[in-house]
Design an enzyme around this catalytic site. Sequence first.
Site, PDB file in Angstrom:
ATOM      1  N   SER A 159      37.998 -43.660   5.275  1.00 37.39           N
ATOM      2  CA  SER A 159      37.825 -43.610   6.417  1.00 37.39           C
ATOM      3  C   SER A 159      37.169 -42.135   7.104  1.00 37.39           C
ATOM      4  O   SER A 159      37.180 -42.427   7.986  1.00 37.39           O
ATOM      5  CB  SER A 159      39.409 -43.681   6.766  1.00 37.39           C
ATOM      6  OG  SER A 159      40.233 -42.870   5.907  1.00 37.39           O
TER       7      SER A 159
ATOM      8  N   HIS B 283      34.730 -50.240   5.450  1.00 38.05           N
ATOM      9  CA  HIS B 283      36.207 -49.870   6.322  1.00 38.05           C
ATOM     10  C   HIS B 283      36.877 -50.759   6.730  1.00 38.05           C
ATOM     11  O   HIS B 283      36.545 -50.985   7.520  1.00 38.05           O
ATOM     12  CB  HIS B 283      35.376 -48.820   7.155  1.00 38.05           C
ATOM     13  CG  HIS B 283      36.781 -47.681   7.285  1.00 38.05           C
ATOM     14  ND1 HIS B 283      36.941 -47.791   8.828  1.00 38.05           N
ATOM     15  CD2 HIS B 283      37.930 -47.691   6.925  1.00 38.05           C
ATOM     16  CE1 HIS B 283      37.982 -46.702   8.408  1.00 38.05           C
ATOM     17  NE2 HIS B 283      39.045 -46.974   7.445  1.00 38.05           N
TER      18      HIS B 283
ATOM     19  N   GLU C  33      34.674 -52.192   9.978  1.00 42.29           N
ATOM     20  CA  GLU C  33      33.797 -51.302   9.908  1.00 42.29           C
ATOM     21  C   GLU C  33      32.528 -50.480   9.452  1.00 42.29           C
ATOM     22  O   GLU C  33      32.790 -50.457   7.928  1.00 42.29           O
ATOM     23  CB  GLU C  33      34.285 -49.485  10.505  1.00 42.29           C
ATOM     24  CG  GLU C  33      33.406 -48.988  11.517  1.00 42.29           C
ATOM     25  CD  GLU C  33      34.066 -47.494  11.995  1.00 42.29           C
ATOM     26  OE1 GLU C  33      35.316 -47.424  11.000  1.00 42.29           O
ATOM     27  OE2 GLU C  33      34.003 -47.304  12.961  1.00 42.29           O
TER      28      GLU C  33
ATOM     29  N   ASN D  94      37.784 -44.523  13.301  1.00 44.38           N
ATOM     30  CA  ASN D  94      39.669 -42.806  13.185  1.00 44.38           C
ATOM     31  C   ASN D  94      39.097 -41.929  14.462  1.00 44.38           C
ATOM     32  O   ASN D  94      39.418 -40.829  14.458  1.00 44.38           O
ATOM     33  CB  ASN D  94      39.294 -42.277  12.246  1.00 44.38           C
ATOM     34  CG  ASN D  94      39.706 -43.607  10.798  1.00 44.38           C
ATOM     35  OD1 ASN D  94      41.108 -43.773  11.879  1.00 44.38           O
ATOM     36  ND2 ASN D  94      39.493 -43.356   9.734  1.00 44.38           N
TER      37      ASN D  94
HETATM   38  N1  CAA Z   1      50.031 -57.403   4.734  1.00 41.72           N
HETATM   39  C1  CAA Z   1      50.226 -58.535   5.236  1.00 41.72           C
HETATM   40  N2  CAA Z   1      50.282 -59.537   6.289  1.00 41.72           N
HETATM   41  C2  CAA Z   1      50.941 -58.492   7.224  1.00 41.72           C
HETATM   42  C3  CAA Z   1      51.205 -57.171   6.872  1.00 41.72           C
HETATM   43  C4  CAA Z   1      50.975 -57.249   5.752  1.00 41.72           C
HETATM   44  N3  CAA Z   1      51.084 -55.747   5.220  1.00 41.72           N
HETATM   45  N4  CAA Z   1      52.606 -56.532   7.613  1.00 41.72           N
HETATM   46  C5  CAA Z   1      52.508 -57.898   8.589  1.00 41.72           C
HETATM   47  N5  CAA Z   1      51.476 -58.858   8.143  1.00 41.72           N
HETATM   48  C6  CAA Z   1      51.712 -60.224   9.007  1.00 41.72           C
HETATM   49  C7  CAA Z   1      53.022 -60.671   8.288  1.00 41.72           C
HETATM   50  O1  CAA Z   1      52.924 -61.702   7.775  1.00 41.72           O
HETATM   51  C8  CAA Z   1      52.947 -62.087  10.084  1.00 41.72           C
HETATM   52  O2  CAA Z   1      52.397 -62.778  10.077  1.00 41.72           O
HETATM   53  P1  CAA Z   1      52.805 -64.045  10.802  1.00 41.72           P
HETATM   54  O3  CAA Z   1      52.292 -63.980  12.251  1.00 41.72           O
HETATM   55  O4  CAA Z   1      51.963 -65.272  10.315  1.00 41.72           O
HETATM   56  O5  CAA Z   1      53.776 -64.613  10.283  1.00 41.72           O
HETATM   57  C9  CAA Z   1      51.775 -60.322  11.118  1.00 41.72           C
HETATM   58  O6  CAA Z   1      51.151 -60.104  10.750  1.00 41.72           O
HETATM   59  C10 CAA Z   1      52.456 -60.183  12.216  1.00 41.72           C
HETATM   60  O7  CAA Z   1      53.540 -59.224  11.789  1.00 41.72           O
HETATM   61  P2  CAA Z   1      54.678 -58.825  12.324  1.00 41.72           P
HETATM   62  O8  CAA Z   1      55.649 -60.082  12.843  1.00 41.72           O
HETATM   63  O9  CAA Z   1      55.699 -58.934  11.086  1.00 41.72           O
HETATM   64  O10 CAA Z   1      55.653 -57.739  12.304  1.00 41.72           O
HETATM   65  P3  CAA Z   1      53.771 -57.577  13.966  1.00 41.72           P
HETATM   66  O11 CAA Z   1      53.709 -58.694  14.869  1.00 41.72           O
HETATM   67  O12 CAA Z   1      54.609 -56.138  14.481  1.00 41.72           O
HETATM   68  O13 CAA Z   1      52.841 -56.933  13.443  1.00 41.72           O
HETATM   69  C11 CAA Z   1      51.008 -55.278  12.674  1.00 41.72           C
HETATM   70  C12 CAA Z   1      52.179 -55.703  12.623  1.00 41.72           C
HETATM   71  C13 CAA Z   1      50.068 -56.180  12.381  1.00 41.72           C
HETATM   72  C14 CAA Z   1      51.314 -54.325  11.095  1.00 41.72           C
HETATM   73  C15 CAA Z   1      51.110 -54.921  13.949  1.00 41.72           C
HETATM   74  O14 CAA Z   1      52.101 -54.180  14.728  1.00 41.72           O
HETATM   75  C16 CAA Z   1      49.616 -53.983  13.985  1.00 41.72           C
HETATM   76  O15 CAA Z   1      48.349 -54.971  14.306  1.00 41.72           O
HETATM   77  N6  CAA Z   1      49.761 -52.854  14.032  1.00 41.72           N
HETATM   78  C17 CAA Z   1      48.584 -52.020  13.949  1.00 41.72           C
HETATM   79  C18 CAA Z   1      48.135 -52.349  12.871  1.00 41.72           C
HETATM   80  C19 CAA Z   1      46.230 -50.577  12.809  1.00 41.72           C
HETATM   81  O16 CAA Z   1      46.129 -50.441  14.190  1.00 41.72           O
HETATM   82  N7  CAA Z   1      46.147 -51.035  12.000  1.00 41.72           N
HETATM   83  C20 CAA Z   1      44.849 -50.042  12.041  1.00 41.72           C
HETATM   84  C21 CAA Z   1      45.106 -48.879  11.116  1.00 41.72           C
HETATM   85  S1  CAA Z   1      43.667 -47.799  11.474  1.00 41.72           S
HETATM   86  C22 CAA Z   1      43.147 -47.587   9.817  1.00 41.72           C
HETATM   87  O17 CAA Z   1      43.467 -48.685   9.018  1.00 41.72           O
HETATM   88  C23 CAA Z   1      42.007 -47.421  10.162  1.00 41.72           C
HETATM   89  C24 CAA Z   1      42.558 -46.067   9.016  1.00 41.72           C
HETATM   90  O18 CAA Z   1      41.120 -45.104   7.583  1.00 41.72           O
HETATM   91  C25 CAA Z   1      43.356 -45.110   9.105  1.00 41.72           C
END
Ligand code: CAA
Length: 287
Positions: A121, A142, A154, A192
């Site tokens: 990342s 990424h 990415e 990031n």
């Molecule tokens: N694995 C698989 N599916 C998942 C999951 C996981 N860990 N977490 C949630 N889901 C799925 C759920 O099953 C649900 O699916 P359906 O709509 O088909 O039922 C959907 O995602 C939505 O989940 P929830 O209803 O439980 O919860 P939510 O609506 O609050 O969504 C979230 C959860 C998808 C995590 C959302 O909050 C989100 O998009 N958050 C931001 C995540 C983000 O920014 N990620 C990038 C981080 S940066 C990175 O990764 C780069 C790095 O190098 C640090």
Amino acid sequence: MSATIDTIGVLGAGQMGGGIAQVAASRGLKVLLADIDRAAAEAGKVKIGKALGRLVEKGKLTAEERDAVLARIEPVDSVAAFASVDLAVEAATENIELKKKLMIGLDAACKPGAILATNTSSISITLLAATTKRPEHVVGMHFMNPVPVMELVEVIRGLATSDATYDATIALATRMGKLTVTSKDCPGFIVNRVLIPLINEACFALQEGLGTAADIDLGVKKGLNHPMGPLELADLIGLDTCLAIADVLHQQLGDDKYRAANNLRMHVAAGWLGRKTGRGFYDYGSR
Ligand code: CAA
């Protein structure tokens, strides 16, 4: 190089590697899954099975489809089993020395022409590529967390990455159902470079007492329409990963605006790494 990518090796069966393996297998690719040993790789496959099981419960996948996806994922003892893969993707902890060691291992194990991708990342692709004898076949791929949900990959070209390697990586990400953006090889790449200062600033806001963690998160969530607040997102990513990226940005871009907040560093020192340890900026109960 193989014209198409049919078999991939995933090194790291944790949060990111497991997600990558799940998505690749769901899109018809054969996946060899490796970790520090076979037991860890098997445990990663069990977690993927649980995630797919939840999709079956929701009616998004049939039990037969789940079984077919799982049948395409083969846990292996080590990367020594990666001789047949067309592309290997490393998804281990964000640590430069570890990743260098793993790239050397993948270079030795994979056939000539196979692509070596890293899910780093923040660490330089050019630097990791230079540890191998095939820098033209090394690329950054990424994925975002959680991999099955997030649309983006990415793609990062190192100085030596060939056009063929880059094109094959974009094609693979597209086959995995992902959108791609391409970043220059610069610390933190695009996502990031923007995200970690946001998370870090939220840590400073918390340590300066601007508001509670809940208020800081709610402010960003509802005031900026983000799906999660920065502190809860940091807990999802892992505070150790956030700190490691912040340190790379600080050291390599040389600007003090990237210095990590002390409370982020102290949470990591305490072993409060976020959801994966049951405690980060929030308490998730015992895991
Ligand atoms: N694995 C698989 N599916 C998942 C999951 C996981 N860990 N977490 C949630 N889901 C799925 C759920 O099953 C649900 O699916 P359906 O709509 O088909 O039922 C959907 O995602 C939505 O989940 P929830 O209803 O439980 O919860 P939510 O609506 O609050 O969504 C979230 C959860 C998808 C995590 C959302 O909050 C989100 O998009 N958050 C931001 C995540 C983000 O920014 N990620 C990038 C981080 S940066 C990175 O990764 C780069 C790095 O190098 C640090």
